[in-house]
Design an enzyme around this catalytic site. Structure first.
Site, PDB file in Angstrom:
ATOM      1  N   GLU A 103      74.284  32.847  22.715  1.00  0.00           N
ATOM      2  CA  GLU A 103      75.534  32.164  22.393  1.00  0.00           C
ATOM      3  C   GLU A 103      75.415  31.540  21.012  1.00  0.00           C
ATOM      4  OE1 GLU A 103      76.403  30.580  26.959  1.00  0.00           O
ATOM      5  OE2 GLU A 103      76.507  29.183  25.279  1.00  0.00           O
ATOM      6  N   HIS A 163      75.171  22.943  24.490  1.00  0.00           N
ATOM      7  CA  HIS A 163      75.573  23.577  25.742  1.00  0.00           C
ATOM      8  C   HIS A 163      74.301  23.697  26.563  1.00  0.00           C
ATOM      9  CE1 HIS A 163      77.178  27.318  28.074  1.00  0.00           C
ATOM     10  NE2 HIS A 163      77.199  26.217  28.807  1.00  0.00           N
TER      11      HIS A 163
END
Length: 284
Positions: A100, A156
Site C-alpha cells: 500500500e 495504517h
C-alpha cells in the site's frame, strides 16, 4: 417569520465564513483505492466530493503500483483549476507482496510541503522492523493558521499488530522532533484502534496514549466504520502546544458521508468501509 429567516441566513453565512477562515485536515482509508475504483464514475465522483472538503487529506490503502489511479484522482480534483490540489505519495509499503501507499493531497494555496521522509523502522528482510507500513512523514508550512509549521505522521496499522504499532508511533514522534526540531506533530490514520484489535487492557501499555504530550481528538466511543459495527478504528492525535491550541474545539469527528449524501449502505461500502476522520485548525 422574516426576521427568523434573516437570522438563519446570517448564521449560515457565519458558518461558511468560519469554514473559509480555517484549515480542514482529514485521514481517509479508502478501501482498496486503485484503478478499478477510480474507473467507476459514481464512486470516483463521491470520493472527489469527499476529498474536496479538505485542505489536506491523507489517503490510505492506496493499491496503485503505477500511480494510474492517483493520476485520475488528481485530474478530477483539478478539473476546474489545475492548481487546486498537489500531492505527495510514498513508495509501496508492506512486508509481503501486498503493498500500500500513503497519499497526501493538499491545496497549495493554503499549505506547502517543506520536507518529507520515510521513517526507518528497522530491517524488513531480517524480520525486526516495527511497522507493516512504516509512516511516510510530511512537514507542512501553513502561513495562514495559528500554527505555522507542523508535521503529519500517517499510519495504517496492521490489525493483528495494532496495539504494538500504535505504541511505536511514540518512537516516530521522538524521531520527528529530533530530525526537524519540531514539537507540533499530528499523528493520524486507520490505527485499527478499537473493538477486538485494541481493547481496554491494551491502552495502559501504549505510550502514545499514556504520555502527557498527546491529545487524542477522536474518542474511543466514536464510530468510524460504515457498516453495522461500532469501532473507533480511525484516529487523530496531536502533540505540541501551538498545534493543540490551534485545534478548533469540537471540530474533530468522523464525516458520515453516507448520511451527508443520502447513500444506501451498499453504495457507501463500495466507496469505503471507513469514514474519514477530520479536524479543523484556526486561522491566525
Amino acid at each position: 417569520m422574516r426576521a427568523a429567516r434573516l437570522m438563519g441566513a446570517l448564521l449560515a453565512l457565519a458558518g461558511l465564513l468560519q469554514l473559509a477562515l480555517s484549515l480542514r485536515i482529514a485521514a481517509f482509508n479508502i478501501r482498496t483505492f486503485g484503478e478499478t475504483k477510480m474507473s467507476n464514475a459514481t464512486l470516483s465522483n463521491y470520493i472527489v466530493r469527499i476529498l474536496s472538503r479538505y485542505d489536506i487529506a491523507l489517503i490510505q490503502e492506496v493499491r496503485d503500483s503505477h500511480l494510474t489511479a492517483v493520476g485520475k484522482l488528481l485530474n478530477e480534483l483539478n478539473q476546474d483549476d489545475p492548481n487546486n490540489y498537489h500531492h505527495v505519495v510514498s513508495e509501496p509499503l508492506g512486508r509481503s507482496t501486498y503493498k500500500e501507499r500513503y497519499l497526501f493531497v493538499f491545496r497549495p494555496d493554503q499549505v506547502s510541503v517543506l520536507d518529507s521522509y520515510l521513517y526507518d523502522d528497522g530491517c524488513e528482510p531480517c524480520g525486526n522492523d516495527t511497522f507493516n507500513r512504516e509512516p511516510s512523514v510530511v512537514k507542512f508550512s501553513s502561513p495562514s493558521t495559528q500554527v505555522k509549521e507542523f508535521a503529519i505522521v500517517p499510519l495504517h496499522a496492521a490489525p493483528s499488530d495494532a496495539a504494538a504499532e500504535i505504541d511505536s508511533l511514540y518512537d516516530v514522534y521522538l524521531n520527528v522532533r529530533q530530525k526537524w526540531d519540531l514539537e507540533d506533530i499530528m499523528l493520524m490514520g486507520d490505527f485499527n484502534a478499537g473493538c477486538s484489535y485494541v481493547t481496554t487492557s491494551h491502552w495502559s501499555s501504549i505510550r502514545l496514549r499514556e504520555s502527557p504530550p498527546f491529545q487524542w481528538l477522536i474518542p474511543d466511543t466514536a464510530d468510524t466504520t460504515v457498516s453495522s459495527t461500532h469501532c473507533a478504528y480511525d484516529r487523530i492525535v496531536v502533540a505540541g502546544p501551538l498545534l493543540q491550541r490551534a485545534v478548533v474545539p469540537d471540530s474533530a469527528a468522523p464525516f458520515d458521508f453516507q448520511a451527508a449524501f443520502g447513500l444506501s449502505e451498499q453504495t457507501a461500502l463500495a466507496i469505503s468501509d471507513h469514514y474519514p476522520v477530520e479536524v479543523t485548525l484556526k486561522r491566525a
